[in-house]
Design a protein around this motif. Structure first.
Motif, short mmCIF file in Angstrom:
data_model
loop_
_atom_site.label_atom_id
_atom_site.label_comp_id
_atom_site.label_asym_id
_atom_site.label_seq_id
_atom_site.Cartn_x
_atom_site.Cartn_y
_atom_site.Cartn_z
N HIS A 258 28.20 42.94 79.38
CA HIS A 258 27.08 42.52 78.55
C HIS A 258 27.53 41.78 77.29
O HIS A 258 26.69 41.40 76.47
CB HIS A 258 26.22 43.73 78.15
N PHE A 259 28.83 41.57 77.11
CA PHE A 259 29.34 40.91 75.92
C PHE A 259 29.50 39.39 76.09
O PHE A 259 30.00 38.73 75.21
CB PHE A 259 30.71 41.49 75.52
N ASP A 260 29.07 38.84 77.22
CA ASP A 260 29.29 37.42 77.50
C ASP A 260 28.66 36.52 76.42
O ASP A 260 29.24 35.52 76.02
CB ASP A 260 28.76 37.04 78.88
N ASP A 261 27.49 36.88 75.96
CA ASP A 261 26.81 36.07 74.94
C ASP A 261 27.63 36.05 73.65
O ASP A 261 27.75 35.02 73.00
CB ASP A 261 25.40 36.61 74.70
N TRP A 262 28.18 37.17 73.27
CA TRP A 262 28.97 37.26 72.04
C TRP A 262 30.29 36.50 72.18
O TRP A 262 30.69 35.81 71.26
CB TRP A 262 29.25 38.70 71.69
N THR A 263 30.95 36.67 73.32
CA THR A 263 32.24 35.99 73.50
C THR A 263 32.05 34.48 73.58
O THR A 263 32.94 33.73 73.17
CB THR A 263 32.97 36.51 74.75
N SER A 264 30.92 34.03 74.09
CA SER A 264 30.67 32.58 74.13
C SER A 264 30.50 32.01 72.73
O SER A 264 30.65 30.81 72.53
CB SER A 264 29.44 32.28 74.98
N ARG A 265 30.22 32.83 71.76
CA ARG A 265 30.06 32.39 70.37
C ARG A 265 31.34 32.58 69.55
O ARG A 265 31.32 32.48 68.34
CB ARG A 265 28.91 33.15 69.71
N GLY A 266 32.43 32.93 70.24
CA GLY A 266 33.72 33.03 69.56
C GLY A 266 34.10 34.42 69.08
O GLY A 266 35.12 34.60 68.43
N LEU A 267 33.29 35.43 69.38
CA LEU A 267 33.61 36.79 68.97
C LEU A 267 34.47 37.45 70.06
O LEU A 267 34.29 37.18 71.24
CB LEU A 267 32.33 37.61 68.76
N LYS A 268 35.36 38.30 69.64
CA LYS A 268 36.16 39.07 70.60
C LYS A 268 35.59 40.49 70.61
O LYS A 268 35.57 41.16 69.58
CB LYS A 268 37.63 39.09 70.21
N CYS A 269 35.12 40.94 71.77
CA CYS A 269 34.45 42.23 71.88
C CYS A 269 35.19 43.13 72.87
O CYS A 269 35.67 42.66 73.90
CB CYS A 269 33.02 42.05 72.37
N SER A 270 35.23 44.41 72.53
CA SER A 270 35.78 45.40 73.47
C SER A 270 35.02 46.70 73.28
O SER A 270 34.48 46.98 72.20
CB SER A 270 37.28 45.59 73.26
N TYR A 271 34.98 47.50 74.33
CA TYR A 271 34.28 48.79 74.31
C TYR A 271 35.29 49.90 74.53
O TYR A 271 36.15 49.81 75.40
CB TYR A 271 33.21 48.83 75.41
N TYR A 272 35.20 50.95 73.73
CA TYR A 272 36.03 52.13 73.89
C TYR A 272 35.10 53.29 74.26
O TYR A 272 34.16 53.58 73.52
CB TYR A 272 36.79 52.43 72.59
N ALA A 273 35.36 53.94 75.40
CA ALA A 273 34.44 54.96 75.92
C ALA A 273 34.47 56.26 75.13
O ALA A 273 33.60 57.09 75.27
CB ALA A 273 34.76 55.24 77.39
N GLY A 274 35.48 56.46 74.31
CA GLY A 274 35.57 57.68 73.52
C GLY A 274 36.26 58.80 74.27
O GLY A 274 36.46 58.74 75.48
N ASP A 275 36.66 59.82 73.53
CA ASP A 275 37.29 61.02 74.10
C ASP A 275 37.02 62.17 73.15
O ASP A 275 36.16 62.08 72.28
CB ASP A 275 38.79 60.79 74.36
N ILE B 3 32.00 50.07 69.99
CA ILE B 3 32.17 48.67 70.35
C ILE B 3 32.93 48.02 69.21
O ILE B 3 32.50 48.07 68.05
CB ILE B 3 30.81 47.97 70.56
N ASP B 4 34.07 47.44 69.52
CA ASP B 4 34.86 46.72 68.52
C ASP B 4 34.55 45.24 68.63
O ASP B 4 34.64 44.65 69.73
CB ASP B 4 36.36 46.95 68.75
N VAL B 5 34.18 44.63 67.50
CA VAL B 5 33.89 43.21 67.46
C VAL B 5 34.81 42.58 66.43
O VAL B 5 34.81 42.98 65.27
CB VAL B 5 32.41 42.94 67.09
N ALA B 6 35.61 41.60 66.87
CA ALA B 6 36.51 40.88 65.96
C ALA B 6 35.95 39.49 65.71
O ALA B 6 35.64 38.75 66.66
CB ALA B 6 37.90 40.80 66.58
N LEU B 7 35.81 39.16 64.43
CA LEU B 7 35.30 37.84 64.06
C LEU B 7 36.42 36.82 64.20
O LEU B 7 37.59 37.14 64.03
CB LEU B 7 34.80 37.87 62.62
N PRO B 8 36.06 35.57 64.49
CA PRO B 8 37.10 34.54 64.57
C PRO B 8 37.69 34.29 63.19
O PRO B 8 37.02 34.53 62.18
CB PRO B 8 36.35 33.33 65.11
N PRO B 9 38.93 33.81 63.13
CA PRO B 9 39.52 33.53 61.81
C PRO B 9 38.76 32.40 61.14
O PRO B 9 38.17 31.53 61.81
CB PRO B 9 40.95 33.14 62.14
#
Length: 139
Positions: free
Chosen positions: A91-108, A115-121
């Motif tokens: 579901h992160f395709d829209d965000w990644t197409s805008r230059g954001l780097k997204c990843s999901y951590y399921a937790g423990d 959800i980790d979102v990294a902004l472009p430099p």
């Protein structure tokens, strides 16, 4: 000379019925604590431990199945986490197409799901600028 014949305990021993009595010929003498006789075996005897030849192979099989089950349960848990990550990250395709780097951590047990979102430099391209008293001022 031949040695003594081995004892056949099955013919020479008789079974004793089950009892809760743990004392043997106890007596109490004037004011003294109760005294009991000890049981002694007279004559030739042999101590034969109970043998459960089936117990060791069964223990190996049950232990092996338990270990395999533990590994299978841990693998199933991790596989489930990877499936969840894949479903969420699709579901992160829209965000990644805008230059954001997204990843999901399921937790423990130590961290919550996130959800980790990294902004472009920031862009380093500067179009038209001038310096005023040592400061960079955009035009």
């Amino acid at each position: 000379a031949p040695g003594p014949a081995p004892l056949d305990f099955a013919r020479e021993c008789t079974a004793v019925g089950r009892t809760a009595n743990t004392e043997c010929m106890c007596r109490r003498e004037s004011g003294e604590p109760k005294a009991c006789n000890a049981t002694y075996v007279e004559g030739e005897y042999e101590v034969v431990p109970v043998e459960n030849s089936w117990a060791f192979p069964v223990a190996i099989v049950v232990g092996g199945l338990g270990f395999v089950g533990l590994i299978a349960a841990a693998s199933w848990y991790r596989l489930g986490q990877f499936r969840i990550v894949g479903k969420v990250e699709s579901h992160f395709d829209d965000w990644t197409s805008r230059g954001l780097k997204c990843s999901y951590y399921a937790g423990d047990e130590h961290s919550k799901a996130r959800i980790d979102v990294a902004l472009p430099p920031p862009s380093e391209v500067v179009i038209g600028s001038s310096t005023v008293e040592g400061y960079l001022v955009p035009m």
